[in-house]
Design an enzyme around this catalytic site. Sequence first.
Site, PDB file in Angstrom:
ATOM      1  N   LYS A 141     -78.414 -26.767 -13.852  1.00 25.28           N
ATOM      2  CA  LYS A 141     -78.944 -25.448 -13.469  1.00 25.28           C
ATOM      3  C   LYS A 141     -79.275 -24.592 -14.681  1.00 25.28           C
ATOM      4  O   LYS A 141     -78.843 -24.864 -15.798  1.00 25.28           O
ATOM      5  CB  LYS A 141     -77.962 -24.735 -12.526  1.00 25.28           C
ATOM      6  N   ARG A 173     -71.252 -31.434  -6.775  1.00 25.77           N
ATOM      7  CA  ARG A 173     -72.612 -31.841  -6.393  1.00 25.77           C
ATOM      8  C   ARG A 173     -73.451 -32.014  -7.655  1.00 25.77           C
ATOM      9  O   ARG A 173     -73.676 -31.050  -8.378  1.00 25.77           O
ATOM     10  CB  ARG A 173     -73.196 -30.754  -5.483  1.00 25.77           C
TER      11      ARG A 173
HETATM   12  C1  7PJ Z   1     -76.731 -25.970  -4.310  1.00 26.38           C
HETATM   13  C2  7PJ Z   1     -77.017 -26.512  -3.075  1.00 26.38           C
HETATM   14  C3  7PJ Z   1     -75.400 -25.538  -4.595  1.00 26.38           C
HETATM   15  C4  7PJ Z   1     -74.827 -26.254  -2.367  1.00 26.38           C
HETATM   16  C5  7PJ Z   1     -78.813 -26.468  -4.253  1.00 26.38           C
HETATM   17  C6  7PJ Z   1     -80.231 -27.076  -7.413  1.00 26.38           C
HETATM   18  C7  7PJ Z   1     -80.649 -26.107  -6.370  1.00 26.38           C
HETATM   19  N1  7PJ Z   1     -76.073 -26.662  -2.102  1.00 26.38           N
HETATM   20  N2  7PJ Z   1     -78.321 -26.810  -3.054  1.00 26.38           N
HETATM   21  N3  7PJ Z   1     -74.494 -25.708  -3.582  1.00 26.38           N
HETATM   22  N4  7PJ Z   1     -77.873 -25.976  -5.055  1.00 26.38           N
HETATM   23  N5  7PJ Z   1     -73.869 -26.369  -1.445  1.00 26.38           N
HETATM   24  O1  7PJ Z   1     -79.584 -28.102  -7.164  1.00 26.38           O
HETATM   25  O2  7PJ Z   1     -80.567 -26.792  -8.599  1.00 26.38           O
HETATM   26  O3  7PJ Z   1     -75.047 -25.018  -5.661  1.00 26.38           O
HETATM   27  S1  7PJ Z   1     -80.480 -26.662  -4.673  1.00 26.38           S
END
Ligand code: 7PJ
Length: 286
Positions: free
Chosen positions: A228, A262
């Site tokens: 990010k 994640r």
């Molecule tokens: C997140 C997400 C996060 C959860 C994205 C990216 C943007 N879902 N979906 N938490 N970020 N739960 O991966 O850069 O931080 S999309």
Amino acid sequence: MTQLKCASRTLDLGRVQVMGILNVTPDSFSDGGHLYRASKLSVEQALVHAAAMLSEGASMIDVGGESTRPGAAPVSVQEELDRVIPVIERINAELDVVISVDTSAPEVIREAAAAGAGLINDVRALAREGALEAVAQTDLPVCLMHMQGASPATMQLAPSYQDILAEVKDFLQQQVERCAVAGIARERLVLDPGFGFGKTLEHNLTLLRRMDELNALGLPLLVGTSRKSMIGQALGREVDNRLAGSLATAALAVERGGRIIRVHDVAATVDVVRMTEAVLNGCEQE
Ligand code: 7PJ
């Protein structure tokens, strides 16, 4: 020990689990295309990517068909369905892994559940009309994420907080109560502070530094910092050069109680997670 029941599979949150990111948005495929459709080829590519992440140690695959990058254009529900449902069906048929679906749309929630999804991951915390009810009608767990601002399109305009930890915590607590009223059992909830969603670099750094304060909510925490802009900004690195920075945040997140991490880079993250757990817990095997 916390067990998360994800449709036909159960996740043991006594150990930290790694969730691999599988984007099925057009800009994540080499066709770079306008008018993307889930062609046979792209479903095949998605399956190969999911299988690779599984072999590297991911226990969950997060399938997303809506780009939630700041300022991203909205997609229609039909387009989102066309992107994610064939991929969920295929992974469910071929791989032994929990499939998470990154969506805010009630239609996608329902169809993804029918196609074999094991978890609903909503960056809008079920704020869209009908989303809460759609989740309540499934047996699936749901990840509720904090975002300041109504949508990814506008969230980065002027993020501002008096006390970011208190505000994120209050927001998440309110969502827990909203789910309780809707009949979604507490055992089905996962919480996420929402790194990068309506937050400046300083907000994101504070949120990670003090993330242990969110453990008072008593629910498992999911953390998504992989590649990010907070890492780009802290290190001055472009998106393809943020692995080491991402791993540093993964270790700190595990130390502060994160239960699901994640990420894009599964193999390296699994090592960091296992090593961090070894330091925190010792090496006794059960
Ligand atoms: C997140 C997400 C996060 C959860 C994205 C990216 C943007 N879902 N979906 N938490 N970020 N739960 O991966 O850069 O931080 S999309």
